[in-house]
Design a protein around this motif. Sequence first.
Motif, PDB file in Angstrom:
ATOM      1  N   TYR A 101      -6.629 -32.032  -0.423  1.00 46.67           N
ATOM      2  CA  TYR A 101      -5.963 -31.797   0.861  1.00 46.67           C
ATOM      3  C   TYR A 101      -4.468 -32.031   0.658  1.00 46.67           C
ATOM      4  O   TYR A 101      -4.040 -33.114   0.241  1.00 46.67           O
ATOM      5  N   LYS A 102      -3.644 -31.000   0.940  1.00 45.34           N
ATOM      6  CA  LYS A 102      -2.197 -31.112   0.730  1.00 45.34           C
ATOM      7  C   LYS A 102      -1.436 -30.582   1.937  1.00 45.34           C
ATOM      8  O   LYS A 102      -1.883 -29.650   2.607  1.00 45.34           O
ATOM      9  N   LYS A 103      -0.274 -31.184   2.193  1.00 47.22           N
ATOM     10  CA  LYS A 103       0.618 -30.742   3.261  1.00 47.22           C
ATOM     11  C   LYS A 103       2.062 -30.806   2.759  1.00 47.22           C
ATOM     12  O   LYS A 103       2.407 -31.622   1.895  1.00 47.22           O
ATOM     13  N   CYS A 109      -3.197 -40.664   6.449  1.00 47.01           N
ATOM     14  CA  CYS A 109      -4.568 -40.678   5.936  1.00 47.01           C
ATOM     15  C   CYS A 109      -5.354 -41.756   6.690  1.00 47.01           C
ATOM     16  O   CYS A 109      -5.016 -42.936   6.626  1.00 47.01           O
ATOM     17  N   ASN A 110      -6.373 -41.343   7.419  1.00 45.31           N
ATOM     18  CA  ASN A 110      -7.183 -42.305   8.155  1.00 45.31           C
ATOM     19  C   ASN A 110      -8.667 -41.944   8.031  1.00 45.31           C
ATOM     20  O   ASN A 110      -9.037 -40.929   7.427  1.00 45.31           O
ATOM     21  N   LYS A 111      -9.512 -42.754   8.621  1.00 41.74           N
ATOM     22  CA  LYS A 111     -10.956 -42.540   8.513  1.00 41.74           C
ATOM     23  C   LYS A 111     -11.376 -41.226   9.159  1.00 41.74           C
ATOM     24  O   LYS A 111     -12.290 -40.555   8.670  1.00 41.74           O
ATOM     25  N   LYS A 112     -10.713 -40.851  10.242  1.00 43.25           N
ATOM     26  CA  LYS A 112     -11.061 -39.613  10.922  1.00 43.25           C
ATOM     27  C   LYS A 112     -10.818 -38.412  10.010  1.00 43.25           C
ATOM     28  O   LYS A 112     -11.668 -37.517   9.899  1.00 43.25           O
ATOM     29  N   LEU A 113      -9.658 -38.377   9.336  1.00 48.92           N
ATOM     30  CA  LEU A 113      -9.333 -37.263   8.453  1.00 48.92           C
ATOM     31  C   LEU A 113     -10.333 -37.178   7.296  1.00 48.92           C
ATOM     32  O   LEU A 113     -10.865 -36.097   6.994  1.00 48.92           O
ATOM     33  N   ILE A 114     -10.603 -38.320   6.644  1.00 50.20           N
ATOM     34  CA  ILE A 114     -11.539 -38.331   5.525  1.00 50.20           C
ATOM     35  C   ILE A 114     -12.931 -37.913   5.997  1.00 50.20           C
ATOM     36  O   ILE A 114     -13.622 -37.136   5.324  1.00 50.20           O
ATOM     37  N   GLY A 115     -13.342 -38.384   7.166  1.00 42.05           N
ATOM     38  CA  GLY A 115     -14.645 -38.011   7.713  1.00 42.05           C
ATOM     39  C   GLY A 115     -14.754 -36.520   7.973  1.00 42.05           C
ATOM     40  O   GLY A 115     -15.782 -35.895   7.678  1.00 42.05           O
ATOM     41  N   GLU A 116     -13.685 -35.924   8.515  1.00 40.94           N
ATOM     42  CA  GLU A 116     -13.687 -34.484   8.795  1.00 40.94           C
ATOM     43  C   GLU A 116     -13.751 -33.670   7.504  1.00 40.94           C
ATOM     44  O   GLU A 116     -14.448 -32.648   7.437  1.00 40.94           O
ATOM     45  N   PRO A 160      -6.996 -46.405   1.121  1.00 46.74           N
ATOM     46  CA  PRO A 160      -6.185 -45.244   1.490  1.00 46.74           C
ATOM     47  C   PRO A 160      -5.840 -45.149   2.976  1.00 46.74           C
ATOM     48  O   PRO A 160      -5.003 -44.339   3.365  1.00 46.74           O
ATOM     49  N   TYR A 161      -6.486 -45.980   3.778  1.00 47.31           N
ATOM     50  CA  TYR A 161      -6.379 -45.802   5.223  1.00 47.31           C
ATOM     51  C   TYR A 161      -5.026 -46.247   5.788  1.00 47.31           C
ATOM     52  O   TYR A 161      -4.428 -47.231   5.327  1.00 47.31           O
ATOM     53  N   ASN A 162      -4.568 -45.446   6.764  1.00 45.52           N
ATOM     54  CA  ASN A 162      -3.315 -45.720   7.488  1.00 45.52           C
ATOM     55  C   ASN A 162      -2.095 -45.712   6.561  1.00 45.52           C
ATOM     56  O   ASN A 162      -1.141 -46.476   6.764  1.00 45.52           O
ATOM     57  N   LYS A 163      -2.184 -44.848   5.554  1.00 45.11           N
ATOM     58  CA  LYS A 163      -1.043 -44.664   4.669  1.00 45.11           C
ATOM     59  C   LYS A 163      -0.602 -43.205   4.731  1.00 45.11           C
ATOM     60  O   LYS A 163      -1.418 -42.307   4.935  1.00 45.11           O
ATOM     61  N   ARG A 164       0.680 -42.965   4.534  1.00 41.61           N
ATOM     62  CA  ARG A 164       1.202 -41.594   4.589  1.00 41.61           C
ATOM     63  C   ARG A 164       1.302 -41.009   3.188  1.00 41.61           C
ATOM     64  O   ARG A 164       1.660 -41.703   2.231  1.00 41.61           O
ATOM     65  N   GLU A 169      -6.875 -36.593  -2.613  1.00 40.72           N
ATOM     66  CA  GLU A 169      -8.016 -36.123  -3.406  1.00 40.72           C
ATOM     67  C   GLU A 169      -9.173 -37.095  -3.199  1.00 40.72           C
ATOM     68  O   GLU A 169      -8.993 -38.316  -3.305  1.00 40.72           O
ATOM     69  N   ILE A 170     -10.349 -36.539  -2.914  1.00 47.14           N
ATOM     70  CA  ILE A 170     -11.549 -37.349  -2.726  1.00 47.14           C
ATOM     71  C   ILE A 170     -12.606 -36.863  -3.713  1.00 47.14           C
ATOM     72  O   ILE A 170     -12.945 -35.679  -3.732  1.00 47.14           O
TER      73      ILE A 170
END
Length: 388
Positions: A101-103, A109-116, A160-164, A169-170
Amino acid sequence: MFGTKKLQEHVVALFDMSSGSVAGAHALLGTDNAPITILASERLESEVQEEMDVKRLVDDSLKGITTVATMLQKADLHKPTRIELVLASPWYVSQTRTIQYKKDAPFLCNKKLIGELIDKEINYMVANELSQFNGFGKEGTVVEKQISLIKLNGYTTTNPYNKRAQSLEIFLTLTVAPKKIIDSFIDALRHAYGVRHVALTTSPYATFVVARDYFHDADECVIIDVGEEVTDVAFIKGGLFLYQHSFPIGTFGLYHEIVTKGTHTALEARSLLETYRLGKASDTAKKKMEKAISAFSERWQRGFQEILNDGHYGFCLPDLSYIVSDPRFEGVFPVIISTDPFVQHACLKGVARPMFINETSVSPFIKTLDETIDVPLALAALFTARMM
């Protein structure tokens, strides 16, 4: 009265769903210092078929669950409060996926993004990998999900959570099964036992946990689960369950070879193999059996080599392999692995160390009221004890 209640609280029902058999057991899980006791166990083998048909396999398995549960309940009066359902191939598909995932701009980066992102991979697997189950594979059930590594901006992180970051990569291992089939298995179990919690796992993962927690030698190894129709191979590195593959050759392949090499039926093939194994076969039958075993061994060996050759694991093949299979094949698979030059060359230490998990392997941790220990059910019991 109080003693009986205490026993019931620790009794679990274990069911092993393979490609050619259904097995079940009631097990008493004691304290950490007490061995697990198998109170009753049963294994119902299917007939050897020319080709695997999903609908027939599902129907036979559902009948098997009902039959085995009835036999267990007659043999043991305890009422299990939990059910562990252990799946072997072909009941699931397993893949190791890399999510990227790149931008252009930094994102959170949070749990919601990784979960999705993980949910997208699950949906992809259901849409593309469950088609082999025909009409049964329209929806999926996640059996196992393990994140082995996460990188932010190319660097490994354990938090990784709550970091910009601008890149994520997962590295993920996913195991998915057809929901319709799994629901039918669970319904059959609850019809037999009443409403109970039913936990799901796969046979290779259960074996890995037992090897890690009881044999204490599974930091880097290969788990080889040889079923009746399919062989599952899982790779362990750094104590993580990373890669899993399968190929469509199992123990029934030898029966097919025996049938092909002679005029025997599949049922006769089983009897002939047992006669040969006990050293009671005639010279003529012995030669035919050895020819069939040689042909089967070569086919299985090629299937195993293809997995090793096609894999991209980033590390050499671990020398240690744990093999789970029908005990009648204990003299077959370890010999194939330990004498294969291709396997030796791929090994990290140049020498393969196959360990066939048998009754001797599990007997220090398992007691049984039966005459013999059903090893896959013993592994399921040890795994369940660790998970509870």
